[in-house]
Motif scaffolding. Structure first.
Motif, mmCIF file in Angstrom:
data_model
loop_
_atom_site.group_PDB
_atom_site.id
_atom_site.type_symbol
_atom_site.label_atom_id
_atom_site.label_comp_id
_atom_site.label_asym_id
_atom_site.label_seq_id
_atom_site.Cartn_x
_atom_site.Cartn_y
_atom_site.Cartn_z
ATOM 1 N N SER B 31 0.635 -1.268 -0.151
ATOM 2 C CA SER B 31 -0.093 -0.086 0.059
ATOM 3 C C SER B 31 0.825 1.307 0.004
ATOM 4 C CB SER B 31 -0.928 0.122 1.292
ATOM 5 O OG SER B 31 -1.684 -1.299 1.165
ATOM 6 N N ALA B 50 -4.202 0.788 -2.273
ATOM 7 C CA ALA B 50 -4.104 -0.341 -1.583
ATOM 8 C C ALA B 50 -3.347 -1.300 -2.024
ATOM 9 C CB ALA B 50 -5.755 -1.037 -1.184
ATOM 10 N N THR B 97 -2.965 -2.166 3.649
ATOM 11 C CA THR B 97 -3.941 -1.152 4.338
ATOM 12 C C THR B 97 -4.520 -1.832 5.778
ATOM 13 O OG1 THR B 97 -5.653 -2.009 2.859
ATOM 14 C CG2 THR B 97 -4.623 0.306 2.309
#
Lengths: 116, 114
Positions: B31, B50, B97
């Motif tokens: 991410s 992400a 994430t």
């Protein structure tokens, strides 16, 4: 949406005295909480985090923070301040799941000045 | 040293000019994020990625575009710079994430739009 409040723009403390930098948060459910430090003209550096377990978290450079769920606070502390601790400190929060869990939300920062 | 590298470190643009801020990480993180830092406002998320191949808007995406070129690189483009985009821009990365992973930040790009 989550939010972080750092109520003091600046904290001044004498070298050798204990220091506290305050942080309160708002988030749905239980939070992940972080403290970062920024020295002049540098990026943010990780200090410590609360994920789970003991409410007192110890981090780098002698810093610690206490997670208080009832007061939704995560204050940063150090028993004896050094001049080299002078910097900008950021508190950050993320929910454990759901909306917003993809990111850290930062407070506005608190400038710590340690006076020799 | 392992970490997040941002280029350039400083840039001055005229209103209406375009530019791309580059960011690369060598930690094999999934991410990546772009934040801007303004006095008294903390850090605000512009865009994030992400994982390779995905990008999403953050809190303040207007006037910006991003490209996740590969797993290592995540660029931020200003198509027509405005004085309101004068700021310090930070790129960050994390293993994934999910807020239990901390971020690693680059050293920033100081952008002035005149």
């Amino acid at each position: 949406a989550q939010s972080v409040a750092q109520p003091e723009d600046q904290v001044n403390v004498a070298e050798g005295n204990p220091l506290t930098v305050k942080c309160t948060y708002s988030v749905s459910g239980n939070p992940y909480l972080f403290w970062y430090v920024q020295y002049p003209n540098r990026g943010l550096q990780f200090l410590l985090k609360y994920i789970t377990g003991d409410n007192l978290v110890k981090g780098s450079y002698g810093f610690e923070a206490e997670f208080n769920k009832s007061q939704t606070s995560f204050h940063l502390k150090k028993p004896s301040a050094l001049v080299s601790d002078s910097a900008l400190y950021f508190c950050a929060v993320s929910p454990r799941s759901g909306a917003g869990s993809y990111q850290l939300t930062f407070g506005k920062g608190t400038k710590l000045s340690v006076i020799p | 040293n392992a970490g997040v590298t941002q280029t350039p470190k400083f840039q001055v643009l005229k209103t209406g000019q375009s530019m791309t801020l580059q960011c690369a990480q060598d930690m094999n993180h999934n991410s990546m994020y772009w934040y801007r830092q303004d006095p008294g406002m903390g850090l605000r998320l512009i865009y994030y990625s992400a994982s390779e191949g995905t990008t999403d808007k953050g809190e303040v995406p207007n006037g910006y575009n991003v490209s996740r070129l590969n797993k290592r690189e995540f660029s931020l483009r200003l198509e027509s710079a405005a004085p309101s985009q004068t700021s310090v821009y930070f790129c960050a990365s994390s293993a994934r994430t999910g807020g239990d992973y901390g971020y690693t930040f680059g050293s920033g790009t100081r952008l002035t739009v005149v």
